[in-house]
Write an enzyme that holds these catalytic residues in place. Sequence first.
Site, PDB file in Angstrom:
ATOM      1  N   GLU A 163       4.460   0.261 -21.684  1.00  0.00           N
ATOM      2  CA  GLU A 163       4.438   1.724 -21.655  1.00  0.00           C
ATOM      3  C   GLU A 163       3.466   2.269 -22.690  1.00  0.00           C
ATOM      4  OE1 GLU A 163       8.479   3.600 -21.188  1.00  0.00           O
ATOM      5  OE2 GLU A 163       9.042   1.505 -21.088  1.00  0.00           O
ATOM      6  N   THR A 165       0.905  -1.152   0.000  1.00  0.00           N
ATOM      7  CA  THR A 165       0.000   0.000   0.000  1.00  0.00           C
ATOM      8  C   THR A 165       0.939   1.195   0.000  1.00  0.00           C
ATOM      9  OG1 THR A 165      -0.079   0.147   2.408  1.00  0.00           O
ATOM     10  CG2 THR A 165      -1.779  -1.198   1.381  1.00  0.00           C
ATOM     11  N   HIS A 166       0.530   2.263  -0.672  1.00  0.00           N
ATOM     12  CA  HIS A 166       1.397   3.446  -0.845  1.00  0.00           C
ATOM     13  C   HIS A 166       2.737   3.060  -1.472  1.00  0.00           C
ATOM     14  CE1 HIS A 166      -1.374   5.391   2.055  1.00  0.00           C
ATOM     15  NE2 HIS A 166      -1.300   4.228   2.671  1.00  0.00           N
ATOM     16  N   SER A 196      17.954  -0.190 -26.385  1.00  0.00           N
ATOM     17  CA  SER A 196      18.160   1.251 -26.536  1.00  0.00           C
ATOM     18  C   SER A 196      19.145   1.472 -27.682  1.00  0.00           C
ATOM     19  CB  SER A 196      18.730   1.805 -25.236  1.00  0.00           C
ATOM     20  OG  SER A 196      19.483   2.973 -25.492  1.00  0.00           O
ATOM     21  N   TYR A 216     -30.907  15.038 -35.129  1.00  0.00           N
ATOM     22  CA  TYR A 216     -29.575  14.855 -35.705  1.00  0.00           C
ATOM     23  C   TYR A 216     -28.890  16.195 -35.954  1.00  0.00           C
ATOM     24  CZ  TYR A 216     -25.800  13.707 -38.898  1.00  0.00           C
ATOM     25  OH  TYR A 216     -24.562  13.593 -39.470  1.00  0.00           O
ATOM     26  N   LYS A 235      20.295  -1.878 -21.920  1.00  0.00           N
ATOM     27  CA  LYS A 235      18.865  -1.675 -21.717  1.00  0.00           C
ATOM     28  C   LYS A 235      17.973  -2.754 -22.321  1.00  0.00           C
ATOM     29  CE  LYS A 235      17.028   1.565 -20.125  1.00  0.00           C
ATOM     30  NZ  LYS A 235      16.925   2.952 -20.544  1.00  0.00           N
TER      31      LYS A 235
HETATM   32  N1  ARG Z   1     -22.068  10.823 -42.573  1.00  0.00           N
HETATM   33  C1  ARG Z   1     -23.136  11.199 -41.704  1.00  0.00           C
HETATM   34  C2  ARG Z   1     -22.767  10.871 -40.231  1.00  0.00           C
HETATM   35  O1  ARG Z   1     -21.859  10.152 -40.042  1.00  0.00           O
HETATM   36  C3  ARG Z   1     -24.373  10.467 -42.073  1.00  0.00           C
HETATM   37  C4  ARG Z   1     -25.633  11.139 -41.689  1.00  0.00           C
HETATM   38  C5  ARG Z   1     -25.827  12.338 -42.510  1.00  0.00           C
HETATM   39  N2  ARG Z   1     -27.089  12.953 -42.309  1.00  0.00           N
HETATM   40  C6  ARG Z   1     -27.303  14.206 -42.658  1.00  0.00           C
HETATM   41  N3  ARG Z   1     -28.467  14.667 -42.443  1.00  0.00           N
HETATM   42  N4  ARG Z   1     -26.374  14.941 -43.206  1.00  0.00           N
HETATM   43  O2  ARG Z   1     -23.342  11.341 -39.307  1.00  0.00           O
END
Ligand code: ARG
Length: 461
Positions: free
Chosen positions: A291, A156-157, A278, A318, A284
Amino acid sequence: MANVMWAGRFSKQVDAEVNAFNSSIAFDGRMYRHDIQGSIAHAEMLGSCGIISEEDSLAIIGGLKDILGDIDSGALRLDPNAEDIHMFIEAELTKRLGSVGKRLHTARSRNDQVAVDLRLYLRDEIAGIRALVCELAAALIKTAKEHTETIMPGYTHLQRAQPITFAHHLMAYVWMLLRDIGRLDDAVKRMNYCPLGSGALAGTTYRTNRRQTSDLLGFTAPMPNSLDGVADRDYCVELCCALSLLMTHLSRFSEEIIMWCSWEFKFIELDDAFATGSSIMPQKKNPDVTELIRGKTGRVNGDLVTLLTMMKGLPLAYNKDMQEDKEAIFDAVDNVKLCIRTFIPMLTTMRVIRENMRSAAAKGFINATDCADYLVKKGMPFRDAYKITGTLVAQCISEGLTLESLPLEKYRALSELFDEDVYDAISLDTCVRERKSEGGPSPEAVKAQIAQAEQILGELA
Ligand code: ARG
């Protein structure tokens, strides 16, 4: 004027730079299979609902299958100038079928199309990631079984705290991974609703059958609200959260491996195939793989922040901003797969140096709690026992001794309860063997949790 799909409304060609700026085919092209899968289901539904003729429906489905075969085989290349994968496939269909192809987009919008494509695509990707996580958990369990007696210091720590075993340590990661699988399954549960049929945002006047497309595509049910259908990207955020946390687990593990293969620890030695040298320092052997995993965790966290920030101010429904979802979630998915694929063989080939683990556990007064517990078992209250042990440790430090080498009279000077049997009580093996509490490091307790984990993994896999 070039024959773009919306040419009717426009009197000018779109600026070439804007066209390139708008285009997403460079990254959404990878969803071609899922776009076609969604379109085939849509065409079938249009046909069976009588929205288009059965004949047209069959022709469209045949054309889409041909396009799929041609993209798969390399005969058809994606056009980098197309706006996106949806436009490209529809244009190609029309090129092949003439006006019949133009009927596919009836009762659909790209808004519900892209939403369904991405859900289908990510559902498949999750299945792949899930299988990899199961494989990693199984590999860890296998290694754990070989090390139920391999004593190492628990920290711990980052200070030596109490003795555990290497198996105990590995199993801690197995439980994290099992929860990761649970989170992926959970994400799929909520993701698996079908937005197709939401249209642009307000459904459609055609008498569609959303249940049919949902069933055809293997969704649980259609999404109940068409606005939510096209505006929701919770599934991307939720998946990315699960992936960030999965990467966090890999990153913590990576950090430990990096420490363990340092000269200061030397608990393990990486196989030559999973380390690098390295360019200047001949001695190394660097743990680059771990990493990079640690580094890529930052990148996946970045993807999560991209998604959350992209969504936070968007009004329904949308918005084109949402096109930015894909590069972020694809980057997360790609990198997680890459990391686990490299991590598994690196783990299974590393050499565990038991002697070094044990000798590290023998130093640092790792048995001090057990010394106090010895007194408690002889009737002393824990806080008093704790204080006496602290005094003993301080004495040892000033005299360059350990609890094992401190003479009995020094013990007895502080408490008459000490006897010869104290040396057995504080021996490393006793300390580990007696930690039999459920979930503890004793070999028998670890074997019990291994059996439990194996059973859960067997049910999940
Ligand atoms: N290439 C667009 C996207 O990935 C598809 C949908 C486009 N719709 C629109 N109304 N422009 O979101």
